[in-house]
Design an enzyme around this catalytic site. Structure first.
Site, mmCIF file in Angstrom:
data_model
loop_
_atom_site.group_PDB
_atom_site.id
_atom_site.type_symbol
_atom_site.label_atom_id
_atom_site.label_comp_id
_atom_site.label_asym_id
_atom_site.label_seq_id
_atom_site.Cartn_x
_atom_site.Cartn_y
_atom_site.Cartn_z
ATOM 1 N N LEU A 1 0.835 -1.222 0.000
ATOM 2 C CA LEU A 1 0.000 0.000 0.000
ATOM 3 C C LEU A 1 0.859 1.258 0.000
ATOM 4 O O LEU A 1 0.352 2.370 0.102
ATOM 5 C CB LEU A 1 -0.940 0.009 1.216
ATOM 6 N N TYR B 1 19.047 5.590 7.084
ATOM 7 C CA TYR B 1 18.466 5.032 5.859
ATOM 8 C C TYR B 1 19.568 4.521 4.942
ATOM 9 O O TYR B 1 19.500 3.419 4.406
ATOM 10 C CB TYR B 1 17.651 6.116 5.157
ATOM 11 N N LYS C 1 20.462 0.800 3.655
ATOM 12 C CA LYS C 1 20.498 0.450 2.232
ATOM 13 C C LYS C 1 21.826 -0.218 1.857
ATOM 14 O O LYS C 1 21.846 -1.197 1.110
ATOM 15 C CB LYS C 1 20.244 1.687 1.362
HETATM 16 C C1 VAH Z 1 13.566 9.079 0.200
HETATM 17 N N1 VAH Z 1 12.114 8.691 -1.720
HETATM 18 O O1 VAH Z 1 13.486 10.272 -0.084
HETATM 19 C C2 VAH Z 1 13.152 8.071 -0.871
HETATM 20 C C3 VAH Z 1 14.321 7.687 -1.759
HETATM 21 C C4 VAH Z 1 16.290 8.497 -3.050
HETATM 22 C C5 VAH Z 1 15.197 8.863 -2.124
HETATM 23 O O2 VAH Z 1 15.085 6.655 -1.227
HETATM 24 O O3 VAH Z 1 13.945 8.670 1.277
#
Ligand code: VAH
Length: 320
Positions: free
Chosen positions: A10, A142, A146
């Site tokens: 979603l 983040y 990754k």
């Molecule tokens: C973000 N839209 O802004 C995601 C993405 C490259 C950016 O990983 O965190």
């Protein structure tokens, strides 16, 4: 017959990927899952849906086994800005969810997809035309998630033979499900506000270049990569893909070709600006082009024309 389980169905990517996969492989071949169920959502109404919290490994395995899936596409994750605000939650969800999905794929011999991001690069990465293979020392949770995810997916392929595949997505622009908690979301918000108010105040500063891509190109990239000849894949889990490198003024100029009076102002958010500043200005997608024929169809003008047309329809419908 392909049978696919998708997590985060979603979300911004999932809400459109599910519909595309169901068009291609048949509605009953695509099991949509998400932590919440919204009966009104077209994803829930158009085929099989299961409630799944990806941090529950047993349930992930049970659902994959119950439906006899041969492919897992793992999208559920917290994006960059939210992850920076809640780093421990992000680690637990982003990494715990990924390990659970990889374990289910290993035990059930499934093909596997999960996206990485340009967020996997950091301030010491070459900023312009960032190479496929280069230094990755991200300074965000983040980004740590990754890079760790890329390495984990490589490990599951090398150690257990799981057919893992992935791309490093740029900012994704779409009109179906609004993104949540990203840094690049300004490039989505700007279109909504252009239609609703003829003006937008950007939290990302003037001259901040980031890679972006229109959602149709992102969906085509996922399907093309998953159907590619495995023997041709060298980079497998972290292909740089992009369609454009743009800054807020570029988007405003493209919008003004349709809404001449549109105005753009700035109220920079230091947290999201710092995240954006740590990412590349532009990345090199040659490996994806050479190894599995990646090609983006939408440039900024073509995307802007389609976004504004589709959003006008969507917003008019909402007004009723
Ligand atoms: C973000 N839209 O802004 C995601 C993405 C490259 C950016 O990983 O965190």
């Amino acid at each position: 017959m392909k049978k696919i389980l998708v997590t985060g169905a979603l979300g911004q990517i999932g809400s459109e990927l599910i519909m595309k996969l169901r068009d291609i492989y048949g509605a009953d071949q695509v099991i949509a899952t998400d932590i919440r169920k919204n009966e009104e959502d077209p994803v829930v109404q158009s085929g099989p849906f299961e409630v799944l919290d990806v941090t529950d490994g047993n349930r992930m395995f049970e659902l994959a086994k119950k439906h006899g899936v041969d492919t897992i596409m793992h999208l559920a994750a917290l994006l960059s800005a939210t992850a920076e605000a809640k780093p421990l939650l992000a680690w637990n969800l982003n990494m715990g969810g990924l390990v659970n999905a990889l374990e289910a794929a290993r035990e059930l011999n499934c093909q596997f997809f999960t996206p990485s991001s340009i967020g996997a690069f950091g301030p010491t990465t070459p900023k312009d035309n960032t190479p496929q293979d280069t230094i990755q020392r991200p300074t965000t949770m983040y980004g740590v998630n990754k890079v760790s995810g890329e390495l984990l997916c490589d490990y599951y392929h090398q150690k257990f033979g799981v057919d893992t595949r992935g791309v490093r997505f740029p900012g994704l622009i779409s009109y179906v499900a609004p993104p949540g908690g990203g840094t690049t979301d300004y490039a989505v918000d700007i279109y909504y506000k252009a239609i609703q108010h003829g003006a937008y105040t950007s939290y990302i500063g003037k001259g901040t270049y980031m890679d972006m891509m229109y959602m149709p190109d992102a969906l085509n990239a996922i399907v093309s990569l998953m159907e590619a000849d495995a023997s041709k894949l060298i980079h497998r889990n972290a292909f740089n893909v992009t369609a454009m490198s743009i800054e807020p003024e570029d988007v405003a100029a493209a919008i003004r070709k349709h809404i001449p009076e549109f105005t753009l102002s700035y109220e920079v958010d230091p947290v999201r600006q710092a995240i954006a500043d740590s990412w590349p200005n532009s990345i090199d997608a040659t490996a994806a082009m050479q190894e599995w024929g990646f090609k983006a169809e939408y440039d900024l003008d073509k995307m802007t024309e389609d976004m504004l047309a589709k959003l006008r329809g969507k917003l008019l419908q909402q007004v009723g």
